[in-house]
Design a protein around this motif. Structure first.
Motif, PDB file in Angstrom:
ATOM      1  N   SER A 241      -6.180  27.424 -28.170  1.00  0.00           N
ATOM      2  CA  SER A 241      -5.623  28.597 -27.486  1.00  0.00           C
ATOM      3  C   SER A 241      -6.379  28.976 -26.215  1.00  0.00           C
ATOM      4  CB  SER A 241      -5.599  29.795 -28.444  1.00  0.00           C
ATOM      5  OG  SER A 241      -6.903  30.119 -28.870  1.00  0.00           O
ATOM      6  N   GLU A 242      -7.703  28.912 -26.269  1.00  0.00           N
ATOM      7  CA  GLU A 242      -8.501  29.351 -25.121  1.00  0.00           C
ATOM      8  C   GLU A 242      -8.721  28.221 -24.116  1.00  0.00           C
ATOM      9  OE1 GLU A 242     -10.393  32.229 -22.865  1.00  0.00           O
ATOM     10  OE2 GLU A 242      -9.350  32.490 -24.770  1.00  0.00           O
ATOM     11  N   ASP A 243      -9.110  27.038 -24.618  1.00  0.00           N
ATOM     12  CA  ASP A 243      -9.479  25.952 -23.708  1.00  0.00           C
ATOM     13  C   ASP A 243      -8.273  25.152 -23.207  1.00  0.00           C
ATOM     14  OD1 ASP A 243     -12.220  26.550 -23.929  1.00  0.00           O
ATOM     15  OD2 ASP A 243     -12.336  25.473 -25.815  1.00  0.00           O
ATOM     16  N   LEU A 244      -7.398  24.751 -24.121  1.00  0.00           N
ATOM     17  CA  LEU A 244      -6.268  23.923 -23.703  1.00  0.00           C
ATOM     18  C   LEU A 244      -5.132  24.742 -23.091  1.00  0.00           C
ATOM     19  CD1 LEU A 244      -6.060  21.291 -26.608  1.00  0.00           C
ATOM     20  CD2 LEU A 244      -6.893  20.951 -24.288  1.00  0.00           C
TER      21      LEU A 244
ATOM     22  N   ILE B 195     -19.495  23.722 -21.205  1.00  0.00           N
ATOM     23  CA  ILE B 195     -19.725  22.409 -20.591  1.00  0.00           C
ATOM     24  C   ILE B 195     -19.005  22.318 -19.250  1.00  0.00           C
ATOM     25  CG2 ILE B 195     -19.291  19.931 -20.842  1.00  0.00           C
ATOM     26  CD1 ILE B 195     -19.641  20.327 -23.886  1.00  0.00           C
ATOM     27  N   SER B 196     -17.783  22.792 -19.209  1.00  0.00           N
ATOM     28  CA  SER B 196     -16.986  22.737 -17.990  1.00  0.00           C
ATOM     29  C   SER B 196     -17.603  23.565 -16.859  1.00  0.00           C
ATOM     30  CB  SER B 196     -15.561  23.217 -18.276  1.00  0.00           C
ATOM     31  OG  SER B 196     -14.774  23.190 -17.115  1.00  0.00           O
ATOM     32  N   LYS B 197     -17.990  24.795 -17.168  1.00  0.00           N
ATOM     33  CA  LYS B 197     -18.554  25.674 -16.143  1.00  0.00           C
ATOM     34  C   LYS B 197     -19.959  25.245 -15.743  1.00  0.00           C
ATOM     35  CE  LYS B 197     -15.851  29.854 -17.004  1.00  0.00           C
ATOM     36  NZ  LYS B 197     -15.870  31.290 -17.347  1.00  0.00           N
TER      37      LYS B 197
ATOM     38  N   LEU C 109     -13.402  19.935 -19.808  1.00  0.00           N
ATOM     39  CA  LEU C 109     -12.891  20.982 -20.694  1.00  0.00           C
ATOM     40  C   LEU C 109     -11.832  20.414 -21.637  1.00  0.00           C
ATOM     41  CD1 LEU C 109     -12.858  24.122 -21.266  1.00  0.00           C
ATOM     42  CD2 LEU C 109     -10.908  24.205 -19.728  1.00  0.00           C
ATOM     43  N   GLY C 110     -10.884  19.681 -21.076  1.00  0.00           N
ATOM     44  CA  GLY C 110      -9.802  19.124 -21.882  1.00  0.00           C
ATOM     45  C   GLY C 110     -10.283  18.111 -22.895  1.00  0.00           C
ATOM     46  N   ILE C 111     -11.165  17.199 -22.461  1.00  0.00           N
ATOM     47  CA  ILE C 111     -11.675  16.176 -23.368  1.00  0.00           C
ATOM     48  C   ILE C 111     -12.491  16.801 -24.500  1.00  0.00           C
ATOM     49  CG2 ILE C 111     -13.275  14.225 -23.565  1.00  0.00           C
ATOM     50  CD1 ILE C 111     -12.410  13.353 -20.786  1.00  0.00           C
ATOM     51  N   ALA C 112     -13.353  17.768 -24.154  1.00  0.00           N
ATOM     52  CA  ALA C 112     -14.180  18.432 -25.172  1.00  0.00           C
ATOM     53  C   ALA C 112     -13.309  19.162 -26.191  1.00  0.00           C
ATOM     54  CB  ALA C 112     -15.141  19.412 -24.504  1.00  0.00           C
TER      55      ALA C 112
END
Length: 515
Positions: A370-373, A116-118, A128-131
């Protein structure tokens, strides 16, 4: 324990050991890296993709919830829900799977929040953070419900301590998940879908036999007003029926909208080895879903006839009726050692339906942390080896929180499942559809859709739906529609997407037509 119970425990123990072995084998095949841990290096075959996606979707609802509703109220409620889910499953494969697979590889995204972010060029990492946070909020209690189901199953059958068996079951799921990651989860889900299928068939055949044959099942069902109707709902306790309104039909079928936003299912689409194989996966997955849900509904009707013979208890509410397959399996176990082993396989099927969902949710939730946040939002730089340790540690940490939530055997954690489904469907489904099919959608529209959909789920569930009548609609439908409107309106009122974003969209569209 008597000999039948010993056979059942041994069968389940062998099954659990087998799942851990799969995790060991997958870890030996792994070449390392977070991309492989979370997405299996995009190496899934069509059968594994199809069956693991559907097994992780169905959960214990297939072997407990659906038969329980059919047992107590008849065909209408269970059938309309199943129809909505079947349509949603097929459309998700048809519209989303191939396009998401191509798009996610084109922009190099391995998690749903990252996609979603990209896709929307969210350089500030707000989307990214909200998702990632939304996935965490909805999936932890969802996972807890799976852990709780394991504890309740062993406690009700054998009188084992709930907390102990819940922790042991969770430990098995954690072990093969952290060892083999996405590949282990997908492979075990394939195996679990097979075990679930075998369990459904055995229970159906044995149940009809005990009930006195198919004619007896039909006669008992016809004796209850509205039991076999698609527009009325029966009640075996009162012997009365009531109308199943158009509002109720729309509300139950709205469950199908949730598929477009389920992270653990969408990750399977992203992980298939070749976009050309999506068609094969779609056929396999859709056929399995339709047949398995149809059999589950029929088992509920058969179960009532088995109760009429006095072979199992007559349940006095839909919640208690969820144990109908467990009771039929217990009945089967008293027909000799071989039958007890088969009964153990049936109960392993219920366990499999729970584990196949919990492991997928656990992996999706841990990737969000781990990956997104940690890596993306907070910008923590780590080596590949450190990243893997953090990924595994996150799985354990999230599991610990889920076990804490599920610690009370009398908790209402199962009630969170439908709310979490609505949450994912309202926050992610409209955004995903806009991301894949509308080039004019921008980051502000996506942000508005996620926030408005999430807020509306709470508002409708706690403030509007209790009004009843016309307003008694499953919160997913109105929340989904509000999110769609917000995405469209806000996107049109704000700036157009960057040229680079539009070029990528057209490139993916062209690739989808070619493959």
């Amino acid at each position: 324990m008597d000999s039948a119970q010993i056979c059942i425990v041994l069968t389940i123990a062998v099954y659990l050991i087998g799942m851990v072995y799969v995790g060991v084998r997958c870890s030996q095949k792994s070449t390392g890296g977070s991309g492989e841990f979370y997405l299996g290096g995009r190496s899934l075959g069509p059968v594994v993709t199809a069956m693991s996606a559907e097994a992780s979707d169905m959960s214990s609802w297939l072997l407990m919830g659906l038969p329980g509703v059919a047992y107590f109220t008849g065909v209408a409620n269970a059938a309309w829900t199943a129809i909505g889910l079947a349509v949603g499953t097929y459309l998700n494969w048809l519209l989303v799977a191939k396009r998401l697979r191509i798009y996610s590889e084109e922009i190099n995204a391995i998690t749903l929040p990252e996609f979603i972010s990209k896709r929307f060029r969210d350089n500030g990492k707000v989307l990214l953070g909200i998702a990632a946070v939304l996935i965490l909020v909805f999936f932890i209690p969802y996972t807890a419900s799976g852990f709780a189901a394991v504890g309740k199953l062993f406690h009700s059958l054998f009188g084992f301590d709930y907390m102990t068996t819940m922790v042991v079951g969770a430990a098995v799921i954690i072990l093969y998940t952290i060892m083999g990651g996405f590949l282990a989860v997908s492979t075990t889900d394939l195996i679990q879908s097979i075990v679930m299928s075998i369990a459904l068939v055995i229970v159906l055949v044995f149940g009809i036999s005990v009930a006195g044959g198919w004619d007896a099942v039909c006669e008992n069902a016809k004796a209850i007003p509205g039991y076999l109707s698609m527009t009325e709902v029966g009640n075996i306790k009162t012997g009365e029926s009531g109308p199943y309104s158009v509002i109720s039909i729309i509300s139950t079928m709205a469950w199908g909208l949730g598929y477009f936003g389920m992270p653990h299912i969408l990750l399977r689409f992203m992980g298939i080895s070749d976009p050309k194989k999506v068609k094969t996966s779609r056929r396999i997955g859709s056929i399995w879903v339709v047949i398995s849900m149809a059999v589950a509904v029929i088992i509920g009707l058969v179960g009532y006839s088995v109760s009429k013979t006095g072979s199992i208890v007559t349940f006095d509410n839909a919640s208690a009726a969820e144990a109908v397959i467990v009771q039929i399996a217990n009945l089967l176990s008293h027909h000799g050692v071989a039958a007890a082993l088969v009964a153990g396989l049936i109960l392993a099927g219920i366990l499999a339906s729970t584990m196949s969902t919990a492991d997928s949710q656990l992996l999706a939730a841990s990737s969000s942390v781990s990956e997104d946040l940690i890596r993306q939002v907070f910008g923590v730089k780590m080596s590949e080896k450190t990243t893997m340790w953090v990924a595994r540690g996150t799985v354990v940490a999230i599991s610990a929180v889920a076990m804490f939530i599920a610690r009370n055997p009398n908790s209402s954690v199962f009630g969170i499942v439908s709310f979490a489904w609505a949450g994912f469907g309202a926050t992610f489904a409209p955004v995903m559809l806009a991301a894949l099919f509308w080039k004019r959608a921008n980051r502000w529209g996506a942000l508005a859709g996620m926030i408005s959909g999430g807020i509306m789920v709470f508002v409708w569930h706690y403030m509007v739906r209790p009004l009843g009548g016309f307003w008694d609609i499953y919160e997913l439908l109105p929340s989904f529609l509000v999110a769609v409107v917000c995405i469209v309106v806000v996107s049109l009122l704000t700036g157009k997407p960057e040229e680079d974003t539009v070029r990528t969209f057209h490139k993916v569209s062209a690739a989808c037509r070619e493959k």
